[in-house]
Enzyme design. Structure first.
Site, PDB file in Angstrom:
ATOM      1  N   TYR A 192       0.984   8.966   0.979  1.00  0.00           N
ATOM      2  CA  TYR A 192       1.475   7.958   1.942  1.00  0.00           C
ATOM      3  C   TYR A 192       1.297   6.555   1.352  1.00  0.00           C
ATOM      4  O   TYR A 192       2.202   5.713   1.427  1.00  0.00           O
ATOM      5  CB  TYR A 192       0.697   8.103   3.247  1.00  0.00           C
ATOM      6  CG  TYR A 192       1.028   7.094   4.331  1.00  0.00           C
ATOM      7  CD1 TYR A 192       2.235   7.141   5.018  1.00  0.00           C
ATOM      8  CD2 TYR A 192       0.111   6.093   4.679  1.00  0.00           C
ATOM      9  CE1 TYR A 192       2.528   6.222   6.027  1.00  0.00           C
ATOM     10  CE2 TYR A 192       0.389   5.175   5.686  1.00  0.00           C
ATOM     11  CZ  TYR A 192       1.598   5.245   6.353  1.00  0.00           C
ATOM     12  OH  TYR A 192       1.886   4.336   7.350  1.00  0.00           O
ATOM     13  N   SER A 204       1.998  -1.407   5.376  1.00  0.00           N
ATOM     14  CA  SER A 204       0.708  -0.897   5.865  1.00  0.00           C
ATOM     15  C   SER A 204      -0.399  -1.479   5.001  1.00  0.00           C
ATOM     16  O   SER A 204      -0.150  -1.857   3.838  1.00  0.00           O
ATOM     17  CB  SER A 204       0.684   0.628   5.753  1.00  0.00           C
ATOM     18  OG  SER A 204      -0.586   1.145   6.105  1.00  0.00           O
TER      19      SER A 204
END
Ligand SMILES: NC(=O)c1ccc[n+]([C@@H]2O[C@H](COP(=O)([O-])OP(=O)(O)OC[C@H]3O[C@@H](n4cnc5c(N)ncnc54)[C@H](OP(=O)(O)O)[C@@H]3O)[C@@H](O)[C@H]2O)c1
Length: 240
Positions: free
Chosen positions: A156, A142
């Site tokens: 995260y 990501s």
């Protein structure tokens, strides 16, 4: 070089985790449409959304939080297809907890799915990848693994920084072999995971099919073109 006319019996085989929806489903469809055979690791069965014959497609139970399902998925793939050319670590979960809020249990649950399972699965298939003409590991990291934009994205982000390090570690493990590892680092992609983004913006976000095209390119490049990371953003940031 893969083509859609490839003999199915000799086509390369990719394991794709989290292929039930979102980016994973788009990658499975993209690969099938371009002559790959796909073994989908799915937490929820029966799987829907793919129209393919048994010689091209296998859906197996897989829960990243249950390591015994990883072994069973790999074994089922070997016995169904007889080879494994690539593994796509796509399954992942979002956390909106900050690093100050998260308990040790929260950390463990997130890292189990986003980091530890991809590492374990790669260990299980590494010998298969070495035996393949050009073995590939593809990790869905990501942009959250490249920069931390807010407190509530920080736990995260830790998991995505870690899985990005896994991709780089595997890249080094492949030195001297024909195995290559790549991390794709998207910003917001229009899937269920981006449900927190204003619905009006969804058409402007990166689409799962865009990421799937990048994934296929990374999987099909020869070992002479090692790509460590592919950052891709729907918006224009200072670096991405
Ligand atoms: N969407 C974004 O904006 C974005 C941006 C950057 C990176 N990513 C990454 O891209 C990957 C795919 O995300 P997505 O947007 O497609 O998300 P999604 O639509 O929420 O889909 C997540 C997928 O992961 C599977 N999964 C979740 N936990 C699992 C577990 N314990 N075991 C097995 N499978 C599990 C889900 O299976 P079920 O259907 O059974 O729940 C589903 O197939 C993730 O790693 C995510 O972190 C997403």
């Amino acid at each position: 070089m893969r083509t859609t006319r490839q003999d199915p019996a000799s086509a390369p085989v990719a394991m794709v985790s989290g292929a039930t929806r979102g980016i994973g489903l788009a990658i499975a469809r993209e690969l099938l449409a371009h002559g790959w055979r796909v073994s989908a690791g799915c937490r929820t069965l029966p799987h829907a959304g793919v129209d393919a014959q048994a010689e091209q497609w296998l859906a197996c139970p897989f829960d990243a939080a249950r390591p015994e399902t990883e072994t069973a998925w790999v074994q089922a793939t070997r016995s169904h297809f007889g080879r494994i050319d690539a593994i796509v670590h796509n399954a992942g979960v979002l956390s909106r907890q900050s690093v100050l809020q998260a308990s040790s249990e929260d950390f463990d649950a997130l890292f189990e799915v986003n980091v530890k399972s991809p590492m374990r699965l790669t260990q299980l298939v590494w010998a298969d990848l070495l035996a393949a003409p050009q073995g590939k590991v593809l990790i869905m990291a990501s942009l959250a693994g490249k920069r931390v934009r807010s407190a509530d994205a920080s736990l995260y982000a830790m998991s995505k920084f870690a899985v990005l390090a896994l991709a780089h570690g595997l890249r080094h493990c492949g030195a001297g072999t024909r195995v290559r590892a790549t991390a794709i680092c998207p910003g917001f992609v229009a899937t269920d995971m981006a449900s927190g983004v204003d619905a009006d913006l969804h058409a402007q976000l990166t689409q799962p099919e865009d990421v799937a095209r990048l994934a296929r390119v990374a999987l099909e490049l020869p070992p002479t073109a090692s790509v460590a990371e592919i950052p891709v953003s729907w918006s224009i940031e200072s670096q991405f």
